[in-house]
Design a protein around this motif. Structure first.
Motif, mmCIF file in Angstrom:
data_model
loop_
_atom_site.group_PDB
_atom_site.id
_atom_site.type_symbol
_atom_site.label_atom_id
_atom_site.label_comp_id
_atom_site.label_asym_id
_atom_site.label_seq_id
_atom_site.Cartn_x
_atom_site.Cartn_y
_atom_site.Cartn_z
ATOM 1 N N ASP A 122 4.866 2.957 6.616
ATOM 2 C CA ASP A 122 6.018 2.401 5.897
ATOM 3 C C ASP A 122 6.142 3.089 4.547
ATOM 4 O OD1 ASP A 122 6.818 0.615 7.785
ATOM 5 O OD2 ASP A 122 6.023 -1.165 6.789
ATOM 6 N N PHE A 123 7.364 3.409 4.135
ATOM 7 C CA PHE A 123 7.614 3.816 2.757
ATOM 8 C C PHE A 123 8.134 2.582 2.022
ATOM 9 C CE2 PHE A 123 8.206 8.721 2.489
ATOM 10 C CZ PHE A 123 6.904 8.881 2.919
ATOM 11 N N ASN A 124 7.224 1.879 1.342
ATOM 12 C CA ASN A 124 7.571 0.666 0.618
ATOM 13 C C ASN A 124 8.018 1.003 -0.801
ATOM 14 O OD1 ASN A 124 6.905 -1.495 2.615
ATOM 15 N ND2 ASN A 124 4.901 -0.487 2.553
ATOM 16 N N GLU A 125 8.332 -0.024 -1.560
ATOM 17 C CA GLU A 125 8.880 0.174 -2.918
ATOM 18 C C GLU A 125 7.986 1.021 -3.816
ATOM 19 O OE1 GLU A 125 11.928 -0.461 -3.675
ATOM 20 O OE2 GLU A 125 12.217 -1.342 -1.700
ATOM 21 N N PRO A 126 6.665 0.844 -3.825
ATOM 22 C CA PRO A 126 5.834 1.707 -4.680
ATOM 23 C C PRO A 126 5.995 3.191 -4.347
ATOM 24 C CG PRO A 126 4.578 -0.206 -3.974
ATOM 25 C CD PRO A 126 5.849 -0.238 -3.199
ATOM 26 N N MET A 127 6.074 3.536 -3.056
ATOM 27 C CA MET A 127 6.259 4.930 -2.675
ATOM 28 C C MET A 127 7.639 5.430 -3.087
ATOM 29 S SD MET A 127 5.145 7.747 -1.293
ATOM 30 C CE MET A 127 3.714 7.440 -0.240
ATOM 31 N N LEU A 128 8.663 4.619 -2.864
ATOM 32 C CA LEU A 128 10.022 5.018 -3.233
ATOM 33 C C LEU A 128 10.148 5.181 -4.745
ATOM 34 C CD1 LEU A 128 12.130 2.775 -0.802
ATOM 35 C CD2 LEU A 128 11.392 5.146 -0.508
ATOM 36 N N ASN A 129 9.534 4.290 -5.498
ATOM 37 C CA ASN A 129 9.564 4.399 -6.968
ATOM 38 C C ASN A 129 8.846 5.665 -7.427
ATOM 39 O OD1 ASN A 129 10.952 1.984 -7.199
ATOM 40 N ND2 ASN A 129 9.091 0.757 -7.474
ATOM 41 N N ALA A 130 7.722 5.988 -6.781
ATOM 42 C CA ALA A 130 6.983 7.202 -7.139
ATOM 43 C C ALA A 130 7.817 8.442 -6.847
ATOM 44 C CB ALA A 130 5.667 7.249 -6.371
ATOM 45 N N LEU A 151 0.325 9.907 -1.915
ATOM 46 C CA LEU A 151 1.089 10.737 -2.853
ATOM 47 C C LEU A 151 0.442 10.645 -4.224
ATOM 48 C CD1 LEU A 151 3.680 12.414 -3.425
ATOM 49 C CD2 LEU A 151 4.798 10.262 -4.004
ATOM 50 N N HIS A 152 0.136 11.797 -4.804
ATOM 51 C CA HIS A 152 -0.521 11.848 -6.106
ATOM 52 C C HIS A 152 0.367 12.647 -7.054
ATOM 53 C CE1 HIS A 152 -4.231 10.676 -3.885
ATOM 54 N NE2 HIS A 152 -3.708 11.462 -2.961
ATOM 55 N N SER A 153 0.783 12.022 -8.150
ATOM 56 C CA SER A 153 1.640 12.674 -9.141
ATOM 57 C C SER A 153 1.202 12.253 -10.534
ATOM 58 C CB SER A 153 3.106 12.291 -8.908
ATOM 59 O OG SER A 153 3.294 10.905 -9.115
ATOM 60 N N ASP A 154 1.943 12.726 -11.555
ATOM 61 C CA ASP A 154 1.598 12.360 -12.929
ATOM 62 C C ASP A 154 1.712 10.854 -13.148
ATOM 63 O OD1 ASP A 154 1.313 15.021 -13.245
ATOM 64 O OD2 ASP A 154 3.125 15.328 -14.460
ATOM 65 N N GLY A 155 2.510 10.192 -12.313
ATOM 66 C CA GLY A 155 2.682 8.743 -12.450
ATOM 67 C C GLY A 155 1.606 7.925 -11.777
ATOM 68 N N GLY A 156 0.678 8.576 -11.068
ATOM 69 C CA GLY A 156 -0.391 7.840 -10.411
ATOM 70 C C GLY A 156 -0.470 8.162 -8.935
ATOM 71 N N THR A 157 -1.160 7.318 -8.206
ATOM 72 C CA THR A 157 -1.385 7.508 -6.773
ATOM 73 C C THR A 157 -0.811 6.337 -5.989
ATOM 74 O OG1 THR A 157 -3.400 8.810 -7.121
ATOM 75 C CG2 THR A 157 -3.141 7.742 -4.975
ATOM 76 N N VAL A 158 -0.124 6.662 -4.904
ATOM 77 C CA VAL A 158 0.412 5.637 -4.000
ATOM 78 C C VAL A 158 -0.080 5.956 -2.596
ATOM 79 C CG1 VAL A 158 2.471 4.550 -3.041
ATOM 80 C CG2 VAL A 158 2.489 5.372 -5.409
ATOM 81 N N VAL A 159 -0.554 4.943 -1.891
ATOM 82 C CA VAL A 159 -1.057 5.111 -0.529
ATOM 83 C C VAL A 159 -0.306 4.173 0.408
ATOM 84 C CG1 VAL A 159 -3.064 4.974 0.996
ATOM 85 C CG2 VAL A 159 -3.346 5.757 -1.362
ATOM 86 N N GLU A 160 0.230 4.730 1.490
ATOM 87 C CA GLU A 160 0.885 3.921 2.523
ATOM 88 C C GLU A 160 0.032 3.956 3.781
ATOM 89 O OE1 GLU A 160 3.155 2.014 1.930
ATOM 90 O OE2 GLU A 160 4.677 2.827 0.595
ATOM 91 N N ARG A 161 -0.230 2.774 4.345
ATOM 92 C CA ARG A 161 -1.099 2.663 5.506
ATOM 93 C C ARG A 161 -0.317 2.789 6.816
ATOM 94 N NH1 ARG A 161 -5.911 3.482 3.034
ATOM 95 N NH2 ARG A 161 -6.098 2.123 1.201
ATOM 96 N N LYS A 162 -1.026 3.167 7.863
ATOM 97 C CA LYS A 162 -0.426 3.320 9.180
ATOM 98 C C LYS A 162 0.065 1.981 9.701
ATOM 99 C CE LYS A 162 -1.422 5.160 13.799
ATOM 100 N NZ LYS A 162 -2.439 5.828 14.649
#
Length: 445
Positions: A122-130, A151-162
């Motif tokens: 799932d691409f949830n809100e944290p991933m979309l915001n990142a 996803l790892h960027s200057d704004g932090g890390t976001v992980v989406e599970r299977k």
């Protein structure tokens, strides 16, 4: 899988040669069983153009969160595949009438492919915001594993599970692959032509089909059909690509045989976005049944297992060349690849003009469960419900038992008709009915 341009002499290898080719498939499966090591991480590395990559991923998410038919938006799961030195992200609109795929090519990636594999998250809100916060100058690192995408960027890390892949998507993947494989390129638009064309898309809700045609050096949409025009149903669905227009290098337009299904491929150089549209807003890809014609011939499960194992190690392939290489008859290969396609394992790359393997769960029981017309046709054969009445040359007439009624099936060359409601409603445009399928399967016995 068009084979018409090949010499007829290739169509049927000797029985001994075909047996040897099939044996190679079986051996491929046995070899795979001996190598059960799994790599949890498929890819890890930087995306070369973080801003454009994030824009494309957000567009894919927009497709998945949209609906243009009676089904409300409910899904948000991209399918992510790593292999052949590229990343593929795929998804459907909730109504299943729009298919989108982002191909991040080798030039778009600076990382390491540890293994080939597919996951679904799932691409949830944290991933979309990142993704929304990505800037052109910052670093963007992505990891794709068996059970997660990070996803790892200057704004932090976001992980989406299977998450579990919707079965409706598996059925949609089957139909889309077959449509794309038979499509022909019709138009190529340069950047300015693309921008001008999208500015002319009618606003608001649009009823009926529109047609894309070329006049001089300009492309335009019209509600009136003209010679050499491309039919587009539900034209407002093209607006899903609007946010990508500033980055486009060129756009290719493809059309399927029969002119109903259309596909546009937006090329950015290092990456490509594919958008395929069903014939209209209320017609989802999951109910098309265009794979059924190639499942008339019964093939042993061990052959299907063998081809599945072979394609795992040769992830881009041409079925015609594969048939010739392994001395397997074209109709046998059609049946084998159709079986894999029917459970969502095969995709089609328009640019490469090749099929590719998608490492989804390999469950042969889904061949029947996801294709009810095939299952019902087999039941008709098991109950001796098919009776051939007349056969003269390429014309055949049969009676098939229905619910309290006898249906008449008439096959003339490549054309087939039936008196059932399915044929009356769809006129063969959504695959053959179970009665025609049962007759053709009996002829193969």
């Amino acid at each position: 899988m068009a084979l018409k341009d090949l010499e007829v002499s290739f169509a049927r290898p000797s029985i001994l040669a075909e047996r040897n080719g099939i044996q190679q498939l079986v051996l491929a499966h046995q070899a795979e069983l001996q190598d059960v090591n799994e790599v949890p991480c498929f890819f890890w590395g930087k995306l070369v153009d973080p801003l454009l990559s994030s824009k494309c991923l957000l567009t894919l998410s927009k497709v998945v969160r949209s609906s243009f038919g009676p089904v409300p938006p409910s899904l948000r799961d991209p399918i992510v595949s790593a292999g052949t030195e590229q990343l593929r992200f795929e998804g459907f609109s909730s109504c299943n009438g729009v298919y989108a795929r982002l191909d991040l090519l080798e030039e778009a990636i600076d990382g390491e492919f540890l293994a080939a594999g597919t996951t679904n998250v799932d691409f949830n809100e944290p991933m979309l915001n990142a993704l929304n916060s990505i800037k052109k100058s910052e670093s963007m690192v992505m990891g794709v594993g068996e059970k997660e995408v990070s996803l790892h960027s200057d704004g932090g890390t976001v992980v989406e599970r299977k998450v579990t892949l919707p079965l409706r998507w598996v059925k949609g993947l089957t139909s889309v692959q077959w449509y794309l494989a038979e499509m022909e390129e019709v138009f190529v638009l340069q950047k300015l032509q693309v921008v001008q064309l999208f500015q002319s898309i009618p606003r608001g809700s649009v009823k009926g089909n529109y047609y894309l045609s070329k006049r001089g050096n300009k492309f335009l949409f019209s509600p009136l059909k003209s010679a050499d025009a491309v039919q587009i149903g539900g034209i407002q669905r093209l607006r899903l690509l609007e946010s990508l227009l500033p980055y486009v290098d060129l756009m290719r337009v493809y059309q399927a045989a029969g002119g109903e299904c259309v596909c546009v491929v937006v090329d950015f150089g290092k990456m490509r976005m594919t958008l395929a549209l069903s014939p209209d807003n209320y017609r989802g890809f999951s109910g098309e049944g265009n794979v059924l014609e190639n499942m008339v011939q019964e093939v042993p499960q061990e052959w299907i297992y063998g081809l599945n194992s072979l394609l795992k190690s040769n992830e881009l392939f041409n079925p015609t060349l594969l048939s010739i290489e392994h001395d397997i008859a074209f109709d046998t290969m059609d049946s084998l690849t159709a079986s894999l396609s029917s459970i969502g394992l095969l995709g089609y790359d328009m640019h490469e003009a090749k099929h590719y393997y998608r490492r989804l769960p390999f469950k042969t029981e889904r061949i029947l469960s996801l294709n009810p017309r095939l299952k019902n046709a087999k039941k008709l054969l098991q109950t001796d419900s098919v009776q051939i009445i007349r056969r003269e040359g390429r014309t055949l007439e049969a009676r098939v038992e229905g619910s309290g009624v006898l249906h008449t099936v008439l096959i003339e060359g490549e054309q087939a008709r039936c008196t059932c409601n399915w044929y009356t409603n769809h006129q063969g445009k959504r695959g053959v009915c179970k009665h025609v399928l049962a007759v053709k399967m009996q002829l193969k016995d």
